[in-house]
Design an enzyme around this catalytic site. Sequence first.
Site: not given
Ligand code: NAP
Length: 247
Positions: A142, A155
Amino acid sequence: MNTPAPRTVVVTGGSRGLGAGIVQSFLDAGDRVATCSRSATDLVEQWQSDEALADRFLFLKADVSDRDQATGFVTAVVEEWGSIDVLVNNAGVARDGVLALFSDDDADTVIDLNLKATISLTRRVVRNMLAHGGGRIVNISSIVGLTGYRGLSVYGATKAALDGFTRALARELGSKSITVNGIAPGYLRTEMSHGLDEGQLQQIVRRTPAGRLGEPDDIARAVQFLVDPRNDWITGQVLVVDGGLTS
Ligand code: NAP
């Protein structure tokens, strides 16, 4: 022109958000994709019931912070398809709050998933990649790990550490035909960014040269670039994909 052979791809946290976009991009490319999350979603059920994907999509309910469940997930993929060619460490969690008011439990949740689970699962997959002679690893980081963001210190610490992991592991595995890279997305329109209020989101959009938040596809395309078999000379890098926000 020859169609490339399907690869076996593991994406953690592919049930929604960015992970789902990454899973879809590999399915579109004709690859075999295994993903996991703690619960299934409508989208997962849709992929599971799609006959065209019957032998190309695998979902397991698994919490990757739990070592036994993470091991079970990797074992199931290997039993099903043998070797793993691509690993995308996507599952991650953010808890926001200023540090002075942050609980130890929240800090543990973030560190356990973003860092410890990623390291542990990668180790299991790397053993498989070493045994069959190559692979591609992409760690989803990130821009918060690069620039910091008020209320996201823990984070941000995990993502900065993940970038260090990416660089060191790339040095370790470079001679084994395994590349290791990271992608540092800017702010995406997923459930994770629901923690930001409307004012914060509008401020981010105003400061972003591209004038919008990111979409999962913006990042999925960068993942596809890094895992392209021809790109074996790109390793140890963290590619920022943020619409120019940190430029
Ligand atoms: P999200 O919408 O919250 O989705 C997270 C995914 O991970 C879901 O499928 C969730 O399903 C799964 N997950 C969460 N905890 C888990 C666990 N303990 N074991 C297995 N699966 C798990 O998040 P996102 O925005 O797509 O983020 C994905 C990645 O991108 C992350 O690494 C995040 O740090 C990074 N990122 C996001 C952003 C942003 O703005 N959104 C920006 C920069 C980087 P369940 O909850 O059902 O387990």
